[in-house]
Write a protein that holds these residues in place. Structure first.
Motif, PDB file in Angstrom:
ATOM      1  N   ARG A  81       7.551 -12.943  14.723  1.00  0.00           N
ATOM      2  CA  ARG A  81       7.212 -13.387  15.811  1.00  0.00           C
ATOM      3  C   ARG A  81       7.725 -14.782  15.943  1.00  0.00           C
ATOM      4  O   ARG A  81       7.888 -15.541  15.002  1.00  0.00           O
ATOM      5  N   THR A 106       1.527  -3.261  11.813  1.00  0.00           N
ATOM      6  CA  THR A 106       1.223  -4.193  13.123  1.00  0.00           C
ATOM      7  C   THR A 106       2.510  -4.070  13.888  1.00  0.00           C
ATOM      8  O   THR A 106       3.666  -4.111  13.985  1.00  0.00           O
ATOM      9  N   TYR A 107       2.053  -3.615  15.308  1.00  0.00           N
ATOM     10  CA  TYR A 107       2.896  -3.742  16.566  1.00  0.00           C
ATOM     11  C   TYR A 107       2.381  -5.015  17.383  1.00  0.00           C
ATOM     12  O   TYR A 107       1.239  -4.918  17.761  1.00  0.00           O
ATOM     13  N   HIS A 108       3.561  -6.082  17.489  1.00  0.00           N
ATOM     14  CA  HIS A 108       3.277  -6.880  18.382  1.00  0.00           C
ATOM     15  C   HIS A 108       3.682  -6.716  19.719  1.00  0.00           C
ATOM     16  O   HIS A 108       5.094  -6.860  19.781  1.00  0.00           O
ATOM     17  N   ALA A 109       2.966  -6.469  20.600  1.00  0.00           N
ATOM     18  CA  ALA A 109       3.281  -6.426  22.057  1.00  0.00           C
ATOM     19  C   ALA A 109       3.861  -7.678  22.498  1.00  0.00           C
ATOM     20  O   ALA A 109       4.905  -7.694  23.474  1.00  0.00           O
ATOM     21  N   ASN A 110       3.554  -8.987  22.301  1.00  0.00           N
ATOM     22  CA  ASN A 110       4.223 -10.121  22.467  1.00  0.00           C
ATOM     23  C   ASN A 110       4.653 -10.591  21.404  1.00  0.00           C
ATOM     24  O   ASN A 110       4.292 -10.996  20.433  1.00  0.00           O
ATOM     25  N   PRO A 111       6.146 -10.934  21.381  1.00  0.00           N
ATOM     26  CA  PRO A 111       6.930 -11.286  20.335  1.00  0.00           C
ATOM     27  C   PRO A 111       6.837 -12.795  20.309  1.00  0.00           C
ATOM     28  O   PRO A 111       7.420 -13.451  19.103  1.00  0.00           O
TER      29      PRO A 111
END
Length: 131
Positions: free
Chosen positions: A3, A75-80
């Motif tokens: 990120r 993990t998935y980060h919805a906000n980069p």
């Protein structure tokens, strides 16, 4: 997944002795600091030269613990973005790092030997340590 780190302001008062301020992504960090701190009651300038090899603390191997097997985490980060307003730091020193960003592998080591050299023993009940 990496990120992007966004920091509005970094206030760092002091950066010294193998300390690092790193911004951005880093694959590998390997930092080492060795310090010999000598306090003497009486000084004759230019006559005191002690090699690091005299003290075992600088040559002893570092025992790195064996990490147990770990499970892979997805993990998935919805906000980069990772957003931070202000960072206020008094000091970064002796093989320490202020790192803003992602790092894959990091190894930090600091070895310090303090020597007190007095004309008379300030604590006669205790025995002196040579090394």
């Amino acid at each position: 997944m990496y990120r992007t780190s966004v920091v509005d302001c970094v206030n760092l008062n002091s950066l010294a002795n193998s300390g690092v301020l790193q911004t951005g992504d880093t694959d590998k960090i390997n930092s080492f600091s060795a310090a010999l701190a000598i306090q003497r009651e009486s000084t004759k300038f230019g006559t005191f030269n002690v090699p690091y090899s005299k003290y075992k603390v600088f040559s002893q191997p570092v025992l790195v613990p064996v990490c147990p097997m770990y499970k892979v985490k997805h993990t998935y980060h919805a906000n980069p973005y990772i957003r931070v307003g202000n960072i206020d730091i008094l000091g970064v020193s002796s093989s320490s790092i202020l790192h803003i960003g992602s790092v894959n592998d990091i190894k930090l080591q600091s070895r310090v030997k303090h020597v007190r050299n007095f004309l008379t023993n300030p604590n006669p009940e205790s025995e002196e340590e040579e090394s």
